[in-house]
Design an enzyme around this catalytic site. Sequence first.
Site, mmCIF file in Angstrom:
data_model
loop_
_atom_site.group_PDB
_atom_site.id
_atom_site.type_symbol
_atom_site.label_atom_id
_atom_site.label_comp_id
_atom_site.label_asym_id
_atom_site.label_seq_id
_atom_site.Cartn_x
_atom_site.Cartn_y
_atom_site.Cartn_z
ATOM 1 C CB ALA A 113 -1.032 3.751 11.438
ATOM 2 C CE LYS A 114 -7.841 -0.580 11.399
ATOM 3 N NZ LYS A 114 -7.724 -1.290 12.678
ATOM 4 N N GLY A 115 -4.877 1.310 7.636
ATOM 5 C CA GLY A 115 -4.788 1.312 6.181
ATOM 6 C C GLY A 115 -5.942 0.543 5.595
#
Length: 424
Positions: A113-115
């Site tokens: 994931a990444k944000g």
Amino acid sequence: MSYIEPAPIKDKDNPLESMMQRFDKAVDLLGISEEMYYILKVPRKQVTVGLPVTMDSGEIRTFEGYRVIHSTILGPSKGGIRFDPDVNLDEVRALAAWMTWKCAVVDIPYGGAKGGVACNPREMSPGEIERLMRAYTTALLDVFGPDQDIPAPDMGTGPREMAWLMDEYSKSKGMTIPAVVTGKPLVLGGSLGRTEATGRGVMVSALAGMEKLRINPYRATAAVQGFGNVGSHAALLLRERGTAIHAISDISGAYYNDKGIDVADAIAYRDANKGSLEGYVKAELISGDDLFTLPVDVLVPAAKEDVITRKNVSSIQARMIVEGANGPTSAKADDIINEKGIMVVPDILANAGGVTVSYFEWVQNRIGYKWTLERINRRTDRIMKDAFDKVYETSLKYKVSLRIAAYIVAIDKVASTYKYRGGF
Ligand code: NAD
């Protein structure tokens, strides 16, 4: 086989696009079906949030934030939160996929994931950053969770922001839940060994590579680009294992000493000099470009992306490149590197020590127990060495570079897990 969605990154020389090109190559070699190709490529979830924040002036500014879950097939998704003016959904999508492959290569039970939030933290007060971090957390309460999606720091965020995230999330659930985020301060359940973990993984990868090339670490020489968290720890740990560090560099220039640099001394100098090596007199000042052409055994790019390109790759003399940074080598340089017979330990393997100790932080939080530094280091070393060996064997089996082998290991693991779980 081609991707029907709009390509997430438009610039073909972009490091993230380079990553996609290697992904495609590995997929072809594995003979993955077209259905599986799209399953692996398209993110499971992408969320965009608007975040109104009261600034110190009393004005309300609305920021745009993102969280992309690329995959949860191996376990909860894991990936950092980036605060930077250039953050956009395409970049976050590509970085989320990168995390899936990195976790799979070192065989830790996480998806990717990444944000990120498009903002400039350098122009914001601590209070404004705190309100933004809390607003981002609240907006993503149904996405985050110790069994769902576990954020961590990335560019522009650090332990302080992770503490705010943990606090906001915990308050919403009415109990303290440290395992929702990693990279926390030690007092809040952060892990020993996290700071030096990525540099440590680089060192383990370098030693494993030297063994294959029959280079004696006590007679070996290295040059390290970047003297921040990753580069300085990698240099120090390699030095401790006998390798002479002939050059180091940071944004101020490169520093060369063919008798070997005293790395601990250089770190002390940097720390007393506002984080910079500028003015370090115990080595000769050379240009940052020249560092890449030195006649050393091991070259460690540990600063930024896209520094080894078609333009400079021909003049590299090192026998091995160990990628501490993410995406330091452009896809176009790969072929020349392979022709020259240089071994490259790729980023998704070499710098995975950081996410490995983040995983240990999560495990410790969940069992409510703190491991000793000695135990953490021992387990990190074993995971890194096992991953190296697996990638090396795969490279022999498919007759490909370690980079493509690392993608093959990762993609094969995720694809076969899908097959076992089934239920499309
Ligand atoms: P950092 O900010 O601590 O250090 C970066 C260093 O690179 C600094 O010394 C800076 O002066 C230097 N630098 C910047 N531009 C340079 C240039 N043009 N020439 C020479 N030196 C230059 O960052 P870091 O945490 O050490 O991360 C370095 C790289 O490693 C990044 O690509 C990052 O994404 C990657 N990485 C970091 C971690 C981690 O745990 N910190 C984990 C995985 C990957």
